[in-house]
Write a protein that holds these residues in place. Structure first.
Motif, mmCIF file in Angstrom:
data_model
loop_
_atom_site.group_PDB
_atom_site.id
_atom_site.type_symbol
_atom_site.label_atom_id
_atom_site.label_comp_id
_atom_site.label_asym_id
_atom_site.label_seq_id
_atom_site.Cartn_x
_atom_site.Cartn_y
_atom_site.Cartn_z
ATOM 1 N N SER A 101 0.831 -1.213 0.000
ATOM 2 C CA SER A 101 0.000 0.000 0.000
ATOM 3 C C SER A 101 0.862 1.258 0.000
ATOM 4 O O SER A 101 0.609 2.204 -0.765
ATOM 5 C CB SER A 101 -0.922 -0.012 1.222
ATOM 6 N N THR B 156 2.590 1.753 -3.411
ATOM 7 C CA THR B 156 1.627 2.207 -4.419
ATOM 8 C C THR B 156 1.374 3.701 -4.276
ATOM 9 O O THR B 156 1.312 4.436 -5.272
ATOM 10 C CB THR B 156 0.315 1.419 -4.290
ATOM 11 N N GLU B 157 1.247 4.172 -3.027
ATOM 12 C CA GLU B 157 1.047 5.602 -2.795
ATOM 13 C C GLU B 157 2.266 6.405 -3.233
ATOM 14 O O GLU B 157 2.141 7.564 -3.631
ATOM 15 C CB GLU B 157 0.751 5.852 -1.314
ATOM 16 N N VAL C 203 -5.050 -3.290 -1.881
ATOM 17 C CA VAL C 203 -4.086 -2.288 -1.415
ATOM 18 C C VAL C 203 -3.213 -1.772 -2.553
ATOM 19 O O VAL C 203 -2.214 -1.086 -2.311
ATOM 20 C CB VAL C 203 -3.210 -2.855 -0.278
#
Length: 325
Positions: free
Chosen positions: A253, A256-257, A288
């Motif tokens: 997650s 990815t952000e 996610v």
């Protein structure tokens, strides 16, 4: 009219003689001489390529071969290209070239070949494999098929081929798919439809992509560590239908952000399915931000992510690319 084929020779096992007192490495021209003239089905031009051993082949060398193969067909009007390559990473180079071939794959055959036995071994397989690869590259039947590996007279699509045996001359397989064709005499017999052509590449691939094998108890710091070291994308080799330990989900997650794509492949053969379509248990990683490699093996998923990232790609570009593969 006689077909014109470019032979790119990177040496490796097919070119090695190892008998004590007779150690040598054959050039591409030397290897061509191992084929009886009456069995040559094309006018062959040889270019020797300085390359690492197959097991240590760099992305830079793979991309050099891809660019030369594409230019040979599109710019130099060769009817086909044969690349002599060691067998350890032949499947990786073949797929990366396939992803980079673009319109060249529609106009001519691009064939990788090698050998499991050394040049001076009893019943060496190199000369036969080379002769068959030249026959395949010169045959119009391969136009539009994409890059193939030619070993033991079988033609395996780059997307599907894998080295499954480290000792046998029947080392390569496309299972669960069949070979797309085979060489018989002085021609090619097609046996099955090839995989669909990949999307057109967007600029030069990104070579700094990490491949990490997951295991029970894996520390998520491994993911952030490779990114801190410069990786612009990560492929995780999961289990079953793209399963990875829950301990990695927070790191996926976060990455990815940060616009670092995380692609999940499986060490098993899988169906060509989107990660988001899986039930909640198997599809947790998609929730996610992870991207599924569909049916690609982990090494080939890495090649695909390299191409997807291109000069300035991120998560969005990678997700779009894998959805169209």
């Amino acid at each position: 009219m006689t077909k014109r084929v470019l032979l790119l020779a990177t040496k490796d096992t097919i070119a090695y003689s190892r008998r004590p007192g007779h150690e040598a490495i054959a050039s591409g021209a030397d290897l061509l001489k191992t084929i009886p003239a009456d069995l040559l089905t094309a006018d062959v031009t040889v270019e020797d390529v300085l390359a690492e051993p197959s097991w240590d082949m760099s992305p830079a060398t793979m991309l050099t071969l891809a660019r030369r193969a594409r230019a040979a067909i599109l710019d130099d009007s060769f009817d086909g290209v044969v690349i002599i390559h060691g067998t350890d990473t032949l499947e990786d180079t073949a797929f990366l070239i396939d992803l980079q071939a673009g319109p060249a794959a529609l106009h001519g055959g691009i064939v990788l070949t090698g050998a499991m036995r050394h040049l001076d071994d009893l019943s060496t397989d190199g000369p036969r494999n080379l002769a068959s690869a030249i026959t395949a590259a010169a045959d119009p039947a391969l136009a539009g098929v994409g890059v193939v590996a030619c070993l033991n007279d079988e033609l395996h699509a780059a997307r599907w081929v894998a080295k499954v045996d480290a000792t046998s001359v029947t080392a390569f397989s496309s299972a669960p798919h069949p070979p797309v064709g085979r060489v018989i005499g002085t021609g090619v017999e097609m046996l099955a439809p090839p995989p669909p052509r990949p999307p057109e590449p967007r600029g030069e691939p990104e070579s700094d992509v990490a491949l990490i094998k997951t295991y029970p108890g894996i520390d998520p710091v491994l993911l952030t560590a490779v990114v801190d070291a410069g990786a612009r994308g990560i492929v995780l080799e999961g289990t079953g239908m793209f399963n990875v330990p829950v301990s990695l989900l927070a790191a996926i997650s976060d990455l990815t952000e940060w616009d670092v794509p995380v692609v999940i492949a499986s060490r098993c053969r899988t169906r060509d399915i989107d990660l988001a379509e899986l039930p909640l248990g198997s599809g947790l990683a998609a929730k996610v931000g992870a991207i599924g490699a569909r049916s690609l093996a982990p090494g080939k998923a890495r090649s695909a992510l390299m191409v997807a990232l291109g000069p300035n790609g991120g998560v969005k570009a990678a997700r779009d690319w894998f959805q169209r593969l």
